[in-house]
Design an enzyme around this catalytic site. Structure first.
Site: not given
Ligand code: GLA
Length: 409
Positions: A26, A28, A60, A116, A118, A164
């Site tokens: 995370e 990174t 949408s 979180g 994505s 992501d």
């Molecule tokens: C978000 C960002 C990713 C990554 C994470 C943390 O999801 O979109 O690119 O940096 O945070 O790991």
């Protein structure tokens, strides 16, 4: 008939791209380090039909909103609207030399927003793939991931790393993806069959998330400048070791030392975690996940009370190998590695315990490691998957639900 179904019945092609969780690694990715995400079987779907002109007509289903975009507009700009993700990808593909055809696009998504998982990468990748195919263009998957990330960085204005978009483009069913974010080389450690991946959604997203994400990025950049002045070959925190931190980091402010310690140690944990999965040592993987959470909580300081409660509760449940926050932090979800035959009691005790501790009913999702974004061909009995009831909106929007017509200048 929904507009999605209606476009489909008119011969539109359907594409879908998965959301993701991150098993470990995370904060990174933007430090040129290592990550190990898994694609989840929650998707953003795009129905697309070519047009004769160079207009993108995007609808949408979740927001009940239309917008139009002329691909020949000279200086397109983001508007702080959900459609920016689509327009950003279109603009970035065009700038990279891919000439797109106009299209009618209908978008819907199962990926929860602001959790979180994505949802933004899923919409970028699904629409990028759809617009490429619709224009007779085959875009290499790694290239597509890079362009979608560029769209988010430069058009939407979010400074995310590559994780992501990469997992959404290149994930493989039944496996995690261990990615070197510098070389973009990856391997696909298989998820053992006797374990289940379970997402626990805290149902909170603290305001701080976006600003703190950018602050962490700036802190990492400041630390890189510090080490680059003292060591040759340092381009990112990836190039700094714990020994370097001990010997050359004394002048750094305490907070920056902690940020470095997280990133450097997390990179080490990802390498160990990939080996642990490959040899089937889930005990070791679970311990690494616990260390990762502590490091994110204490050194990187991107956790929050709700995430810590969720992880603490999970660590007390029998049959849980590991639990940690996943994604950028300040809310969102935890990822849990649970013995297959202990999933039902796990769900029950997390739901009860979290509700008692916080007063909030969590969402617990057992998922399968999914494959990459693809054209979606439905069989008769998978109809419900596309038109499923688990539908949520595509991305956060502060805008009203009125139809907007976009003309970028
Ligand atoms: C978000 C960002 C990713 C990554 C994470 C943390 O999801 O979109 O690119 O940096 O945070 O790991």
């Amino acid at each position: 008939m929904s507009t999605f179904e209606s476009l489909r019945s008119q011969g539109a092609q359907i594409y879908r791209a998965p959301g993701r969780v991150n098993l470990i690694g995370e904060h990174t990715d933007y430090n040129d380090g290592f990550v190990m995400p898994v694609a989840i079987d929650l998707y953003t779907y795009v129905a697309i039909k070519p047009r004769e002109d160079r207009t993108l007509c995007i609808h949408s289903e979740s927001f009940s909103e239309n917008c139009e975009f002329d691909l020949d507009e000279s200086a397109p700009r983001a508007r702080g609207h959900w459609s920016d993700y689509v327009l950003g990808v279109a603009v970035t593909l065009e700038q990279a030399g891919y000439r797109l055809r106009g299209a009618d696009l209908e978008i819907k998504s199962d990926v929860p927003i602001g959790a979180g998982l994505s949802s933004s990468a899923a919409i970028e990748v699904a629409t990028g793939l759809a617009m490429g195919d619709n224009s007779g263009i085959e875009i290499d998957r790694v290239e597509l991931a890079k362009l979608c990330r560029q769209a988010e960085n430069e058009f939407v204005g979010v400074r995310c790393g590559i994780m992501d978009q990469f997992i959404s483009c290149c994930g493989k069913a039944g496996t995690a993806l261990m990615l070197d974010c510098r070389s973009l080389e990856y391997r696909l450690p298989p998820i053992p069959s006797h374990v289940r991946l379970v997402i626990c959604n805290t149902m909170v997203k603290h305001e701080l998330a976006a600003s703190q994400y950018n602050t962490r990025r700036s802190e990492c950049e400041a630390a890189v400048r510090h080490f680059a002045d003292r060591l040759s070959g340092v381009r990112a925190l990836r190039d700094v070791t714990l020994d370097d931190l001990a010997s050359l980091g004394s002048e750094l402010p305490c907070a920056l030392k902690r940020r470095c310690r997280h990133v450097i140690s997390e990179n080490g944990r990802v390498a160990e975690a990939a080996n642990a999965i490959e040899v089937g040592d889930l005990g070791a993987l679970g311990r690494l996940m616990a260390e990762s959470h502590r490091s994110l909580r204490d050194d990187y300081q991107v956790s929050c009370e709700e995430l810590d409660v969720m992880v603490e509760l999970a660590s007390q449940v029998e049959g849980v190998y590991g639990s940690r926050m996943t994604g950028g932090g300040f809310g969102g979800c935890t990822i849990n590695l649970v013995k297959a035959d202990r999933v039902a009691p796990f769900k029950e005790s997390i739901t009860r315990g979290y509700q008692q501790a916080t007063g909030i009913l969590p969402q617990v999702i057992v998922f399968s490691a999914a494959g990459a974004a693809a054209r979606h061909i439905e069989s008769a009995n998978s109809q419900s998957e596309v038109g499923g009831t688990n539908e949520t909106s595509i991305c956060d929007s502060n805008h009203g639900r009125d139809s907007v017509r976009y003309r970028h200048r």
